[in-house]
Scaffold this motif. Structure first.
Motif, mmCIF file in Angstrom:
data_model
loop_
_atom_site.group_PDB
_atom_site.id
_atom_site.type_symbol
_atom_site.label_atom_id
_atom_site.label_comp_id
_atom_site.label_asym_id
_atom_site.label_seq_id
_atom_site.Cartn_x
_atom_site.Cartn_y
_atom_site.Cartn_z
ATOM 1 N N LEU A 24 -3.506 3.694 1.609
ATOM 2 C CA LEU A 24 -4.098 2.771 0.493
ATOM 3 C C LEU A 24 -5.314 2.286 0.838
ATOM 4 O O LEU A 24 -6.315 2.264 -0.171
ATOM 5 N N TYR A 28 -8.303 2.771 -2.189
ATOM 6 C CA TYR A 28 -8.528 1.446 -2.720
ATOM 7 C C TYR A 28 -9.679 0.512 -1.890
ATOM 8 O O TYR A 28 -9.853 -0.652 -2.386
ATOM 9 N N LYS A 140 1.499 2.422 -5.469
ATOM 10 C CA LYS A 140 0.615 2.721 -6.034
ATOM 11 C C LYS A 140 0.255 2.501 -7.433
ATOM 12 O O LYS A 140 -0.731 1.976 -8.193
ATOM 13 N N GLU A 144 -2.334 0.212 -9.396
ATOM 14 C CA GLU A 144 -3.129 0.687 -10.509
ATOM 15 C C GLU A 144 -2.702 -0.359 -11.909
ATOM 16 O O GLU A 144 -3.897 -0.481 -12.737
#
Length: 149
Positions: A24, A28, A140, A144
Motif C-alpha cells: 500500500l 499510495y 485498494k 481509490e
C-alpha cells in the motif's frame, strides 16, 4: 487521508501484515499518510525503541528492524538495532527511558482503546476499520473510491 496499521512488534499476524502495508505504501505513499499505532496494554521496549528512533528521524527504519526481529525485543536487542541503524546510541539510550516518550506511546495506546480497536493486526484506512484477514482488493478499492477522489 491515512493508512494506519494497528499492531505490536510481538505479534506474528502484524509481521505477516507488513508486506500488505508495504505494498500500500508503494502504491499510495505519495498520496496518503502512513502510520503505525501500538496495540499494547503498556508501552513495550520495542514501542519505546521505535519512538526513540523517531526522535532521530528513523522511526520507519527502526519499525522495520523490530518487525523483522525473530524474538521478543529486549533492551539489548533494541540497542543493537539502534547501532545497526547508526543512531546516536547515547541519545537513544537516554530517550528510551524518558517519561514523556512513554507518555507518547501510552497516548497512542489510548487512541486505539478510545476507538474500540479490539484486535491486532488491524488497518484503519480513512477512518474505516479493516480486521484480519485482509482482502487487498477491498482495501485498494476503498482507498481509490474514498480517499483519492
Amino acid at each position: 487521508k491515512s493508512v494506519v496499521l494497528v499492531g505490536s512488534y510481538a505479534c506474528d499476524g502484524c509481521k505477516a501484515a507488513m508486506p500488505l502495508f508495504n505494498e500500500l505504501f508503494e502504491l499510495y505513499g505519495e498520496k496518503l499518510k502512513f502510520g503505525f499505532c501500538f496495540y499494547e496494554g503498556v508501552p513495550s521496549v520495542a514501542s519505546l525503541a521505535a519512538k526513540a528512533a523517531e526522535r532521530q528521524g528513523e522511526f520507519w527504519a527502526m519499525h522495520n528492524a523490530l518487525m523483522a526481529a525473530e524474538t521478543e525485543v529486549d533492551s539489548e536487542a533494541a540497542m543493537n538495532c539502534a547501532k545497526t541503524l547508526n543512531l546516536d546510541t547515547e541519545t537513544f539510550a537516554a530517550d528510551i527511558f524518558q517519561p514523556d516518550l512513554a507518555a507518547e506511546v501510552a497516548d497512542n495506546i489510548q487512541i486505539i482503546n478510545d476507538n474500540n480497536i479490539t484486535e491486532e493486526p488491524t488497518f484503519v484506512i480513512g477512518g474505516r476499520v479493516f480486521y484480519a484477514p485482509f482482502d487487498i482488493e477491498t482495501i485498494k478499492s476503498h482507498i481509490e473510491k474514498k480517499l483519492l477522489k
